[in-house]
Design a protein around this motif. Sequence first.
Motif, short mmCIF file in Angstrom:
data_model
loop_
_atom_site.label_atom_id
_atom_site.label_comp_id
_atom_site.label_asym_id
_atom_site.label_seq_id
_atom_site.Cartn_x
_atom_site.Cartn_y
_atom_site.Cartn_z
N LEU A 1 7.61 12.72 -4.01
CA LEU A 1 6.28 12.15 -4.23
C LEU A 1 6.39 10.67 -4.62
CD1 LEU A 1 3.60 13.59 -3.97
CD2 LEU A 1 3.61 14.02 -6.42
N ALA B 1 7.21 8.48 -1.75
CA ALA B 1 6.16 8.35 -0.74
C ALA B 1 5.13 7.28 -1.08
CB ALA B 1 5.45 9.70 -0.56
N ILE B 2 5.21 6.74 -2.30
CA ILE B 2 4.21 5.74 -2.70
C ILE B 2 4.58 4.38 -2.12
CG2 ILE B 2 3.13 4.58 -4.65
CD1 ILE B 2 3.86 6.96 -6.36
N PRO B 3 3.69 3.80 -1.34
CA PRO B 3 3.99 2.45 -0.86
C PRO B 3 3.93 1.47 -2.03
CG PRO B 3 1.80 3.12 -0.15
CD PRO B 3 2.40 4.29 -0.86
N ARG B 4 4.90 0.58 -2.12
CA ARG B 4 4.95 -0.34 -3.24
C ARG B 4 4.71 -1.76 -2.77
NH1 ARG B 4 8.29 2.43 -7.68
NH2 ARG B 4 8.28 4.52 -6.84
N LYS C 1 12.01 2.76 4.02
CA LYS C 1 11.21 3.68 4.80
C LYS C 1 10.49 4.60 3.81
CE LYS C 1 11.69 6.29 8.91
NZ LYS C 1 12.32 7.51 9.24
N LEU C 2 9.20 4.78 4.02
CA LEU C 2 8.46 5.68 3.14
C LEU C 2 8.88 7.11 3.40
CD1 LEU C 2 4.80 4.37 3.21
CD2 LEU C 2 6.36 4.32 1.29
N ALA C 3 9.05 7.85 2.33
CA ALA C 3 9.40 9.26 2.50
C ALA C 3 8.12 10.07 2.68
CB ALA C 3 10.15 9.75 1.27
N TYR C 4 8.25 11.22 3.29
CA TYR C 4 7.12 12.14 3.30
C TYR C 4 7.65 13.56 3.17
CZ TYR C 4 8.22 12.56 8.30
OH TYR C 4 8.84 12.74 9.50
N ILE C 5 6.73 14.45 2.82
CA ILE C 5 7.14 15.84 2.64
C ILE C 5 6.59 16.63 3.81
CG2 ILE C 5 7.19 17.76 1.02
CD1 ILE C 5 6.38 15.80 -1.17
N VAL D 1 -0.82 11.63 -0.56
CA VAL D 1 0.28 10.66 -0.51
C VAL D 1 1.50 11.23 0.22
CG1 VAL D 1 1.67 9.12 -1.93
CG2 VAL D 1 -0.49 9.95 -2.79
N SER D 2 1.76 12.52 0.01
CA SER D 2 3.00 13.08 0.55
C SER D 2 3.01 13.14 2.07
CB SER D 2 3.24 14.47 -0.03
OG SER D 2 2.29 15.37 0.47
N ALA E 1 2.84 8.93 4.88
CA ALA E 1 3.94 8.26 5.57
C ALA E 1 4.21 8.91 6.92
CB ALA E 1 5.19 8.29 4.70
N ALA F 1 -0.67 -2.39 -0.31
CA ALA F 1 0.68 -1.83 -0.32
C ALA F 1 0.96 -1.12 0.99
CB ALA F 1 0.85 -0.90 -1.51
N TYR G 1 3.70 -2.21 4.50
CA TYR G 1 4.70 -1.39 5.18
C TYR G 1 4.56 -1.39 6.69
CZ TYR G 1 6.79 0.45 0.98
OH TYR G 1 7.47 0.58 -0.18
#
Lengths: 326, 371
Positions: free
Chosen positions: A258, A261-264, A271-275, B220-221, B224, B249, B253
């Motif tokens: 989680l 996955a937060i864009p900063r 690379k953004l993670a996802y579940i 959020v999860s 992406a 933000a 990306y």
Amino acid sequence: MPLLEVKNLKTYYYTLRGVVKAVDDVSFTLEKGEVLGLAGESGCGKSTVAWSLLGMPPSPGRIAGGHIYLHDDEAGETYDIANMAEEELRSKVRWRKISMVFQGAMNALTPVHRVGDQIAEPLILHAGMTKEEAMNRVVELLNMVGLDDTIAMRYPHELSGGQKQRVVIAMALALDPDIVIADEPTTALDVVVQAQILNLMKELQWKKKRSIILITHDLSIIAELADKVAIMYAGKIVEIGPSSEIFNNPQHPYTQLLLKAIPRLRGPIDKLAYIPGTPPDLMSPPPGCRFYPRCPYAMDVCMREEPEMVEVGKDHYVACWLHSKR
Amino acid sequence: MSAHMSPDTVLKVENLTVWFPLRRSIVDVIRRKPRRYVHAVDGIDFEIRRGETFCLVGESGCGKTTTGKAILRLVDIYAGHVYYKPAKETIAELEAMGVDVIDGEIVDIAAVPPKKMKPLRRELQMIYQDPFGSLNPRFKIKEILEEPLLVHGVGETPDEREEQVIKALESVKLIPPEDFMNRFPHQLSGGQRQRVAVARAMMLNPQLIVADEPVSMLDVSIRAEILELMMELKQSRNLTYVFITHDLAVARYICDRIAVMYLGKIVEIAKATELIENPLHPYTKALIAAIPEPDPSNKAKLREVPIKGEVPSAVLIPPGCRFHPRCLPYEAEKASLENLCPVHVPPLVEVEEDHYVACWLYDKVRQSAGL
């Protein structure tokens, strides 16, 4: 003794199609002056926890088990909100001890009454003030949340989103409760207004050491305010601990993913993670750990047995087989 | 002012203005008061290069969605031009319909009669914010995806169309497609629904896609995941995106360039990293300062947001620079700026390489206006 102690809380929705176990065996404590952040994705049961704490889960929901002990210093009593008569809840707990800042300030105010009258209502009904006393207190409350006196005479449609949210916060503080539950207090607001509201909540918290339960899907907002963070997934708390631990040293795979996955806004662009996958249906949750179908570290034991909460650091608990000693 | 576009530009917006008329009361009509307008988009200029992801960022009510819709001609354009380079076949079709084509390759979308927009609609598609509202609940997924083919007469036989639907579902990773084709939207999760919305936008092999907050309703999860899918499709199909978002933000990306809008105007355009690391406009600075970050050390301090007041109504726009009533640098140097900010509208000027800003604090902006 903690101010609030939730023990094995179960809140189920009894729908025609079956029983939805929205909150299933949730336990946590809240100390005086502490800010607890309750985070999780939509449908994880975080709002249901909030409503349960007020003893009013939305229909067809019912508290199906567990205890919510609320310690009342003044009266020297301890109430169990989960097993309390509606009448008593109304006179002793709601708004006086625990109040709520509702999600979506736009809909939390009635459009047909002036703002001042709306804030005054609980003062007159719960605190037994006269109209005049109540109006004086209303002005005091409005000033406290950074609004001027004239707002009292306005109708909600005349206010901006940020002003309405401030009014809703003022209402929650009207009877000076020990605990304020804020359910997605800034979700519908723009970032600039959101930052202002968060600053206001910080200031109010610093001035008067109130306990706050902050419920949101946005971990960044939790980081702004919370001392302690609980991460919920599919009706259960999977990790709970001090804010610095949760953000800097997360132990549950769900928390870790989680956070990734937060864009900063600053730092390298990873690379953004996802579940992958979706949360389970809470009518028939999988046996064992509820996260295992989406978990990159799933083991055999995960799909058979439910992990217990184990302490992995000071006040830092995780429910995951990676950390359980068998 | 001309339709001239450099070879790698696919869309050029010039002085785009979208005003929505307000109803006049009978008293106003008798008193002959002029009609009032909501100045949703108030004269903006930008260019989009082929293959890029161009972001429109701003708070609610700043006109970013209206801009996106105006590009697709989904709202009436009050004034200005939207120059677009369609594919060769579309040009031929448009010429046959009697639409003006500039230099044999450019069409001004703002000047095309609404009834003659149809060939262009194939190339210009939209992805909406809310996957719960944008899919017809009475249609099966198959019907939702087949609809654009039927409307535009693509695919001769039902079998041919079904094959395309299957391909589309595969391309958005709803696998196996047979499982999803006969379901209704309510049987899918939010993320799956948004995939269907993406697949629908891709059905007619578009050139340019306007994506209006495509992930802000999602958890959020899984955000992406959708963003990654959109970027993959962009690569493989050589698409150009106009990405509308309130979240800088997220923009950082996926976007190549970002345009920040405030109250119907673009205040700053720059490369994504440049804009976030070196914001020039006071509004952009405030916007960036306001974004919370998952860092628990923020708890100890208040967040300083260099801005005051609230967004004014889009009906009564402040004169001059529309940001000046909220601008802290203006307030600090009121004496020297009094004849500038509240009087003259600042033009959008290239201050640094590929970094445009509309603010009188910068010498180059003053020089360009001769002030």
